[in-house]
Design a protein around this motif. Sequence first.
Motif, PDB file in Angstrom:
ATOM      1  N   ALA A 467       0.823  -1.210   0.000  1.00 19.55           N
ATOM      2  CA  ALA A 467       0.000   0.000   0.000  1.00 19.55           C
ATOM      3  C   ALA A 467       0.858   1.261   0.000  1.00 19.55           C
ATOM      4  N   LYS A 468       0.273   2.320  -0.474  1.00 12.91           N
ATOM      5  CA  LYS A 468       0.912   3.626  -0.383  1.00 12.91           C
ATOM      6  C   LYS A 468       1.281   3.900   1.081  1.00 12.91           C
ATOM      7  N   GLY A 469       2.522   4.323   1.303  1.00 15.42           N
ATOM      8  CA  GLY A 469       2.969   4.622   2.661  1.00 15.42           C
ATOM      9  C   GLY A 469       3.730   3.498   3.330  1.00 15.42           C
ATOM     10  N   ASP A 470       3.718   2.286   2.739  1.00 14.39           N
ATOM     11  CA  ASP A 470       4.532   1.202   3.296  1.00 14.39           C
ATOM     12  C   ASP A 470       6.014   1.566   3.177  1.00 14.39           C
ATOM     13  N   TYR A 471       6.813   1.002   4.072  1.00 18.62           N
ATOM     14  CA  TYR A 471       8.207   1.430   4.224  1.00 18.62           C
ATOM     15  C   TYR A 471       9.176   0.537   3.456  1.00 18.62           C
ATOM     16  N   ILE A 472      10.056   1.170   2.691  1.00 19.02           N
ATOM     17  CA  ILE A 472      11.158   0.488   2.017  1.00 19.02           C
ATOM     18  C   ILE A 472      12.427   0.810   2.812  1.00 19.02           C
ATOM     19  N   ILE A 473      13.079  -0.232   3.330  1.00 19.95           N
ATOM     20  CA  ILE A 473      14.264  -0.041   4.171  1.00 19.95           C
ATOM     21  C   ILE A 473      15.482  -0.601   3.433  1.00 19.95           C
ATOM     22  N   PRO A 474      16.302   0.233   2.810  1.00 19.41           N
ATOM     23  CA  PRO A 474      17.494  -0.282   2.127  1.00 19.41           C
ATOM     24  C   PRO A 474      18.508  -0.811   3.136  1.00 19.41           C
ATOM     25  N   THR A 475      19.210  -1.859   2.770  1.00 18.94           N
ATOM     26  CA  THR A 475      20.205  -2.417   3.692  1.00 18.94           C
ATOM     27  C   THR A 475      21.547  -1.702   3.600  1.00 18.94           C
ATOM     28  N   GLN A 476      21.789  -1.000   2.495  1.00 19.17           N
ATOM     29  CA  GLN A 476      23.075  -0.316   2.354  1.00 19.17           C
ATOM     30  C   GLN A 476      23.076   0.984   3.151  1.00 19.17           C
ATOM     31  N   GLN A 477      23.311   0.845   4.437  1.00 20.44           N
ATOM     32  CA  GLN A 477      23.382   1.987   5.337  1.00 20.44           C
ATOM     33  C   GLN A 477      24.131   1.571   6.590  1.00 20.44           C
ATOM     34  N   LYS A 478      24.460   2.549   7.404  1.00 18.09           N
ATOM     35  CA  LYS A 478      25.287   2.295   8.584  1.00 18.09           C
ATOM     36  C   LYS A 478      24.666   1.252   9.507  1.00 18.09           C
ATOM     37  N   GLY A 479      23.353   1.226   9.588  1.00 23.78           N
ATOM     38  CA  GLY A 479      22.676   0.310  10.508  1.00 23.78           C
ATOM     39  C   GLY A 479      22.348  -1.038   9.917  1.00 23.78           C
ATOM     40  N   ILE A 480      23.099  -1.487   8.919  1.00 20.85           N
ATOM     41  CA  ILE A 480      22.768  -2.739   8.238  1.00 20.85           C
ATOM     42  C   ILE A 480      22.728  -3.925   9.202  1.00 20.85           C
ATOM     43  N   LYS A 481      23.675  -3.997  10.130  1.00 16.24           N
ATOM     44  CA  LYS A 481      23.677  -5.136  11.052  1.00 16.24           C
ATOM     45  C   LYS A 481      22.481  -5.075  12.001  1.00 16.24           C
ATOM     46  N   TYR A 482      22.097  -3.878  12.394  1.00 18.03           N
ATOM     47  CA  TYR A 482      20.902  -3.728  13.227  1.00 18.03           C
ATOM     48  C   TYR A 482      19.677  -4.250  12.480  1.00 18.03           C
ATOM     49  N   LEU A 483      19.565  -3.918  11.200  1.00 21.66           N
ATOM     50  CA  LEU A 483      18.440  -4.391  10.393  1.00 21.66           C
ATOM     51  C   LEU A 483      18.421  -5.912  10.300  1.00 21.66           C
ATOM     52  N   LEU A 484      19.567  -6.504  10.023  1.00 21.29           N
ATOM     53  CA  LEU A 484      19.630  -7.952   9.842  1.00 21.29           C
ATOM     54  C   LEU A 484      19.327  -8.688  11.142  1.00 21.29           C
ATOM     55  N   GLU A 485      19.828  -8.173  12.260  1.00 24.96           N
ATOM     56  CA  GLU A 485      19.633  -8.850  13.542  1.00 24.96           C
ATOM     57  C   GLU A 485      18.209  -8.707  14.074  1.00 24.96           C
ATOM     58  N   THR A 486      17.506  -7.680  13.645  1.00 22.51           N
ATOM     59  CA  THR A 486      16.146  -7.473  14.151  1.00 22.51           C
ATOM     60  C   THR A 486      15.067  -7.955  13.191  1.00 22.51           C
ATOM     61  N   LEU A 487      15.306  -7.851  11.883  1.00 20.87           N
ATOM     62  CA  LEU A 487      14.262  -8.167  10.904  1.00 20.87           C
ATOM     63  C   LEU A 487      14.327  -9.591  10.372  1.00 20.87           C
ATOM     64  N   GLU A 488      15.464 -10.268  10.559  1.00 19.72           N
ATOM     65  CA  GLU A 488      15.522 -11.687  10.195  1.00 19.72           C
ATOM     66  C   GLU A 488      14.957 -12.494  11.357  1.00 19.72           C
ATOM     67  N   PRO A 489      13.813 -13.147  11.191  1.00 11.90           N
ATOM     68  CA  PRO A 489      13.113 -13.753  12.336  1.00 11.90           C
ATOM     69  C   PRO A 489      13.891 -14.860  13.032  1.00 11.90           C
ATOM     70  N   GLU A 490      14.824 -15.494  12.330  1.00  8.56           N
ATOM     71  CA  GLU A 490      15.580 -16.587  12.938  1.00  8.56           C
ATOM     72  C   GLU A 490      16.752 -16.099  13.785  1.00  8.56           C
ATOM     73  N   ALA A 491      17.083 -14.807  13.706  1.00 14.66           N
ATOM     74  CA  ALA A 491      18.160 -14.257  14.532  1.00 14.66           C
ATOM     75  C   ALA A 491      17.734 -14.280  16.000  1.00 14.66           C
ATOM     76  N   ILE A 492      18.692 -14.482  16.892  1.00 17.51           N
ATOM     77  CA  ILE A 492      18.377 -14.743  18.302  1.00 17.51           C
ATOM     78  C   ILE A 492      17.583 -13.616  18.953  1.00 17.51           C
ATOM     79  N   ASP A 493      17.900 -12.366  18.624  1.00 19.19           N
ATOM     80  CA  ASP A 493      17.203 -11.234  19.235  1.00 19.19           C
ATOM     81  C   ASP A 493      16.368 -10.470  18.211  1.00 19.19           C
ATOM     82  N   SER A 494      15.781 -11.201  17.291  1.00 14.73           N
ATOM     83  CA  SER A 494      14.940 -10.572  16.273  1.00 14.73           C
ATOM     84  C   SER A 494      13.690  -9.970  16.904  1.00 14.73           C
ATOM     85  N   PHE A 495      13.106  -9.025  16.205  1.00 13.59           N
ATOM     86  CA  PHE A 495      11.830  -8.477  16.658  1.00 13.59           C
ATOM     87  C   PHE A 495      10.779  -9.584  16.765  1.00 13.59           C
TER      88      PHE A 495
END
Length: 576
Positions: A467-495
């Motif tokens: 839908a209009k307004g949904d978020y696109i989060i590019p991985t090429q940024q300083k917080g890439i590891k934060y994104l991977l550790e939180t948004l990958e569901p199999e990671a130990i401390d994922s969201f």
Amino acid sequence: MRLFTFLFLLLSISTFAQKTNKYDTFFEKGNGNQSASYPETIAYYKLLADDFPTIEMQKMGLTDSGEPLHMVIFNPEKQFDFGNIQKNKAVILLNNAIHAGEPDGIDASMQLFRDLALGKIKAPKNTVIVCIPVYNIGGALNRNSTSRANQDGPEIYGFRGNARNYDLNRDFIKSDTRNTKSFVEIFHKINADVFIDNHVSNGSDYQYKLTYIMTQHNKLGTVLGDFLNTEMMPALIQDLQKKNIENTPYVNAFQDTPDKGFGQFFESPRFATGYTSLFNTIGFVVETHMLKKYADRVKVTYEYMRSAIDFTDTNYKKIKQLRLKNEEQYQPKKSYTIKWEIDSTKTVPFSFLGYEASYKKSDVTSGNRLFYDRTKPFKKDIPYSKEFKSTKEIIIPKAYIIPKGFWPVIELLKSNTITYSQLKNDTIIEVESYRIADFKTTNSAYEGHYLHRNTSVTSKMEKVAFAKGDYIIPTQQKGIKYLLETLEPEAIDSFFNWNFFDTMLQQKEGYSDYVFEDSATHILKENPKLKAEFDLKKQSDVNFINNPEAQLDWIYKQSVYYEKAHLQYPVYRILK
């Protein structure tokens, strides 16, 4: 004339002594076993900030106690704009009393800032020092003398839980507390190059006053991790030994005595240094030994911070360059480890200073008790495991898509300075989609949650309408590891594991058996392939053939009536 000179010198000495005494800390004025309270600590830093232009204290965001978090800065150049500071200086962040019953860092940091301001110790030329005087303010205000049953001093201290009884050193991903939200603000504002979290250990008995945890170097990243493991940590150890401070890696031996060896503590992102490492910050946990005198613990904490400051100041350019270079190794289409385990095949001998341990009959219980004999110290090589190996990897996507309805997750991404864009129109995009295949959940509450673990997913490529307004989060940024550790569901401390998506685990609609029976008959009749699968499952699964309810449910879940949201992980991966 001689009398005048003598009186002048006496007056000068007296005046200097009065000025020096003015800056004695609460700890120094006491008996060596007393720690400053929260109000006394803040008042002391206010005194320093008022009297010395090299020190500034800033009020930051609120904590759960209702009191604001403070940030104290020492910069010999008397400049406190971090936009400018980060251009040509390193920044060290000191964090005290995340567990307020472990106050060593509170008293050590007060002395450190005073000594820097007075010129008692050499001020760094290339490093700015930032201190959070008391992080767990609610715990610090809950002063007592009994909650640390195994700890030798101080006489009065705070409590481990914060104002809402959270352990703040488990909150850095889920961010349930105001404390964490305010810490995150400070951390990203100053962009710390090095982080030190001051603690007191528990567990085994041994000769050391000082133990430490360094950020696990394998997961920190090859570039920065190798530097930490082969250059920085050995240099700190050597510098401490020059000060006659023997030290050891944190004695991670809770099920056995340390003379049999132990492995490095693995700080996942829920912990302070695990979190800061996601942004390529070198992290250390100072863990003084609970059974040593408080005055000794304060001293070694002070000296550890000094050693870290000295090394950082000498190597500030290299540290800043390596932090940037470390980011470059994480790129779309490359693999990234989300699960680690200790590599027991790679141990190194470590010369350990311990006490002989044995078991003897308990005077209290009907069993035997562990006993460390301090009259029998030893020094011997033990196996130490500090290498970890990958057990689960994912391929880094180009971007993630998160529907705008999941605003709690979006807010956490924003607070961690994650960049994003939003769809300008309703759009169909080809993505990799996850479904939750399995997970386990703790039986009792853990830090305000019922934490998931051992999560597994299935994936497929599909076209999904966003839908209009949904978020696109590019991985090429300083917080890439934060994104991977939180948004990958199999990671130990994922969201996901921290329950942010638990609504997807519950079916919202269902059926009545007597009504759906007719629909099921029609579904199988119209879908010969599905009927063949159904018949095969009945033949091969004994439990299934004897369970009519399960059979009907199986047909329902293969049909168009089964809601798509159930077990559908609502974060999608763009691969191209």
